[in-house]
Design an enzyme around this catalytic site. Sequence first.
Site, mmCIF file in Angstrom:
data_model
loop_
_atom_site.group_PDB
_atom_site.id
_atom_site.type_symbol
_atom_site.label_atom_id
_atom_site.label_comp_id
_atom_site.label_asym_id
_atom_site.label_seq_id
_atom_site.Cartn_x
_atom_site.Cartn_y
_atom_site.Cartn_z
ATOM 1 C CG HIS A 67 -1.745 1.193 1.409
ATOM 2 N ND1 HIS A 67 -1.430 2.167 2.343
ATOM 3 C CD2 HIS A 67 -2.859 1.625 0.782
ATOM 4 C CE1 HIS A 67 -2.329 3.125 2.289
ATOM 5 N NE2 HIS A 67 -3.208 2.833 1.347
ATOM 6 C CD GLU A 70 -2.768 2.534 -3.792
ATOM 7 O OE1 GLU A 70 -3.455 3.582 -3.776
ATOM 8 O OE2 GLU A 70 -3.090 1.507 -3.151
ATOM 9 C CG HIS A 71 -0.183 6.233 -0.455
ATOM 10 N ND1 HIS A 71 -0.634 7.309 0.271
ATOM 11 C CD2 HIS A 71 -1.188 5.324 -0.416
ATOM 12 C CE1 HIS A 71 -1.838 7.060 0.732
ATOM 13 N NE2 HIS A 71 -2.198 5.856 0.342
ATOM 14 C CD GLU A 143 -5.011 5.616 3.142
ATOM 15 O OE1 GLU A 143 -5.390 4.590 2.536
ATOM 16 O OE2 GLU A 143 -4.106 6.371 2.710
#
Length: 429
Positions: A67, A70-71, A143
Amino acid sequence: MKNKYYELIDEHVFEHELENGLRLFVIPKKGFQKTFVTYTTQFGSLDSTFKPHQSDEFVTVPDGVAHFLEHKLFEKDEDEDLFTTFAEDNAQVNAFTSFDRTSYLFSATDNVDSNIKRLLEMVETPYFSKETVDKEKGIIAEEIKMYQEQPGYKIMFNTLRAMYQNHPIRVDIAGSVESIYDITKDDLYLCYETFYHPSNMVLFVVGDVDPEHIREVVETHENKRHKTNQPSIQRGPIDEPVNVITPYVTEEMKLQSPRLMLGFKNQPLNETPEKYVQRDLEMTLFFELVFGDETEFYQVLLNNDLIDDTFGYQFVLESTYSFSIITSATQHPDKLKEVLLNELKQRKGALTDTEAFELLKKQFIGEFISSLNSPEYIANQYAKLYFEGVSVFDMLDIVENITLDSINETADQYLNLDNLVDSRLEIKQ
């Protein structure tokens, strides 16, 4: 390019494997205004232990790296906003990370070639520094905290942690606040070089496009990278007990109503990819026939105020894990648990309503055919099923093999009512 024609649904799938191992699929949809493109790597949150290329040793990276990557791949030059750049070229870009893959995608009404090249360049040019990585940790930490404040998300991972002791399915896709602060730029580069190699990736293009032209655009771009095909990546072994770890788990949150989730841990059988998909569909149909909103039982739950519109159910089957969940907000969790388990005990392996089954099967086929008008659906589902070894266009043949008897057989094998987690969220006083 190879051209496979599916006569039953009148669809062509063009396939080409580049010299560097990248698989390209193009599905032409004549007359469609929108083109949808996904660029996907078989790298998700489960892949924290693996052997890097040209290494004989397993390594383990902190939870949440997939993840995090991805950022970071959206971040290039400080002055460049890729979301704006795509938008200025009539495209909307996005990405997501799941347990088993990460996808970068865009939809466009124009300038498809330039947007494909922009997507490839974005994913294929990583840049990580200690400063930018440290900056991102704070963003992702917020997040994670935001997701943990959502009751559905909270109870889901509470249930998975109660089910699984060692399997990485028990870990939040984004990791934890603690784990992401352990991530370094070296971790990101190691995972990038391992999992973002073209031989571990697939590109789907769905829209009113010429397949040979798309192949030429992609191949011209990829040849400049001078990558060579690589063998499959070896993931770390998982030693997971059969039984659930914690049969009962509860936590307090600020809620309007308490929440209940019943989780049933299953053991995946050693079967073909097509059979896995069939089993998945059969359990989905089983739950629809037992708990669907057209059933008498569902109306009883609703009329007795045992459930509300948060009521839902899901079956998951992958090669290393499988489970079923049933959940709802409820003021009467004990009573709801009792009636749900009683209904499952009576109906498991004992469905007899052929008329309801045939109607549900026809409804599924109709919805599936209708979904083929959505480039987004085709690209996303094709990517998901591709890594499982099945084509989305094989679904109709698989569905045709499903009978009421096969649903009963699958429910007997994949619904262990004794291997149960009772997971609850209580109202914080």
